[in-house]
Motif scaffolding. Structure first.
Motif, PDB file in Angstrom:
ATOM      1  N   UNK A  37      26.145   8.805  30.791  1.00  0.00           N
ATOM      2  CA  UNK A  37      25.007   8.087  30.198  1.00  0.00           C
ATOM      3  C   UNK A  37      24.982   8.228  28.686  1.00  0.00           C
ATOM      4  N   UNK A  38      25.282   9.447  28.187  1.00  0.00           N
ATOM      5  CA  UNK A  38      25.287   9.668  26.749  1.00  0.00           C
ATOM      6  C   UNK A  38      26.381   8.847  26.068  1.00  0.00           C
ATOM      7  N   UNK A  39      27.563   8.829  26.673  1.00  0.00           N
ATOM      8  CA  UNK A  39      28.662   8.044  26.099  1.00  0.00           C
ATOM      9  C   UNK A  39      28.347   6.550  26.152  1.00  0.00           C
ATOM     10  N   UNK A  40      27.797   6.110  27.265  1.00  0.00           N
ATOM     11  CA  UNK A  40      27.448   4.689  27.411  1.00  0.00           C
ATOM     12  C   UNK A  40      26.404   4.290  26.377  1.00  0.00           C
ATOM     13  N   UNK A  41      25.437   5.162  26.146  1.00  0.00           N
ATOM     14  CA  UNK A  41      24.393   4.868  25.157  1.00  0.00           C
ATOM     15  C   UNK A  41      24.968   4.865  23.738  1.00  0.00           C
ATOM     16  N   UNK A  42      25.813   5.824  23.432  1.00  0.00           N
ATOM     17  CA  UNK A  42      26.362   5.928  22.077  1.00  0.00           C
ATOM     18  C   UNK A  42      27.319   4.791  21.751  1.00  0.00           C
ATOM     19  N   UNK A  43      28.186   4.435  22.710  1.00  0.00           N
ATOM     20  CA  UNK A  43      29.239   3.462  22.430  1.00  0.00           C
ATOM     21  C   UNK A  43      28.900   2.040  22.853  1.00  0.00           C
ATOM     22  N   UNK A  99      37.371  12.046  22.519  1.00  0.00           N
ATOM     23  CA  UNK A  99      38.393  12.304  21.485  1.00  0.00           C
ATOM     24  C   UNK A  99      38.053  11.565  20.200  1.00  0.00           C
ATOM     25  N   UNK A 100      37.559  10.333  20.334  1.00  0.00           N
ATOM     26  CA  UNK A 100      37.134   9.581  19.148  1.00  0.00           C
ATOM     27  C   UNK A 100      36.032  10.325  18.409  1.00  0.00           C
ATOM     28  N   UNK A 101      35.067  10.827  19.174  1.00  0.00           N
ATOM     29  CA  UNK A 101      33.978  11.577  18.550  1.00  0.00           C
ATOM     30  C   UNK A 101      34.514  12.808  17.824  1.00  0.00           C
ATOM     31  N   UNK A 127      41.513   2.275  13.145  1.00  0.00           N
ATOM     32  CA  UNK A 127      40.372   2.026  12.259  1.00  0.00           C
ATOM     33  C   UNK A 127      39.173   1.559  13.083  1.00  0.00           C
ATOM     34  N   UNK A 128      39.423   0.621  13.989  1.00  0.00           N
ATOM     35  CA  UNK A 128      38.341   0.107  14.828  1.00  0.00           C
ATOM     36  C   UNK A 128      37.819   1.198  15.763  1.00  0.00           C
ATOM     37  N   UNK A 129      38.720   1.982  16.342  1.00  0.00           N
ATOM     38  CA  UNK A 129      38.283   3.076  17.213  1.00  0.00           C
ATOM     39  C   UNK A 129      37.410   4.062  16.446  1.00  0.00           C
ATOM     40  N   UNK A 130      37.839   4.401  15.231  1.00  0.00           N
ATOM     41  CA  UNK A 130      37.074   5.343  14.411  1.00  0.00           C
ATOM     42  C   UNK A 130      35.694   4.780  14.074  1.00  0.00           C
ATOM     43  N   UNK A 137      29.838  15.770  18.482  1.00  0.00           N
ATOM     44  CA  UNK A 137      30.285  15.334  19.811  1.00  0.00           C
ATOM     45  C   UNK A 137      30.075  16.437  20.834  1.00  0.00           C
ATOM     46  N   UNK A 138      29.895  16.023  22.073  1.00  0.00           N
ATOM     47  CA  UNK A 138      29.719  16.973  23.166  1.00  0.00           C
ATOM     48  C   UNK A 138      31.053  17.653  23.448  1.00  0.00           C
TER      49      UNK A 138
END
Length: 192
Positions: free
Chosen positions: A34-40, A63-65, A127-130, A189-190
């Motif tokens: 849920x946290x990842x879905x909300x953040x991303x 990993x991105x975080x 770049x886009x991932x970051x 990040x978690x």
């Protein structure tokens, strides 16, 4: 109490403990999802759709975080921000006479601003991932604008597509110019 009854009670106790542990694990995993879905936002769905499974996708997002938290992002100095704002106005003005060049220039300007802010900029996908860690909705638009820019390089983009790309680039430039945050104020990040 006989041995059979004692054995059954022990087995029942182990099953209950395992059930509680499994429930706690799935609850923790659900909260993490849920946290990842909300953040991303839409980027979460994009990564899950492209991955072999949800676990791998979520691992990539974490990993991105982690990678993002290691950047030394910095706000732009007022003079630099002013120069980039003037350059953006020139890109917009150029659109009227040469939309194809304006899109190329807009793409280059985004890369320059990201670099000035401290993002690594060698590879578009990275770049886009970051960028997706802090600006997932804009990242979707950035990916779309980049696809139009590629089509533009091959002479395959319509003026309306070029207009859409320019609008997306404008939104991204504005956010990058206005964003005064650094890693000291971003969410950690978690850890898993």
């Amino acid at each position: 109490m006989n041995n059979v009854m004692l054995t059954l009670l022990i087995i029942l106790g182990v099953v209950v403990v395992l059930g509680l542990a499994a429930g706690a694990f799935y609850s923790w995993r659900g909260k993490r999802t849920d946290r990842l879905r909300e953040r991303f936002g839409p980027e979460y769905d994009r990564v899950v759709d492209r991955a072999d499974d949800r676990g791998k996708a979520e691992s990539e997002l974490r990993e991105r975080e982690k990678r993002h938290s290691e950047f030394e992002l910095r706000p732009l100095e007022p003079e630099a921000r002013g120069r980039y704002e003037i350059r953006w106005q020139q890109v917009q003005g150029e659109f009227v006479d040469n939309p194809a060049r304006a899109v190329r220039d807009a793409d280059e300007l985004v890369t320059e601003v990201m670099s000035a802010r401290g993002y690594p900029v060698r590879d578009f996908d990275q770049r886009a991932d970051d960028l997706s860690v802090e600006h997932p909705e804009l990242t979707q638009r950035y990916r779309s604008a980049r696809e139009i820019a590629r089509a533009n390089e091959n002479g395959e983009a319509s003026t309306e597509q070029l207009r859409d790309a320019t609008t997306s680039y404008r939104s991204l430039v504005q956010v990058l110019l206005e964003d005064k945050r650094t890693n000291a104020t971003t969410t950690e990040p978690e850890r898993s």
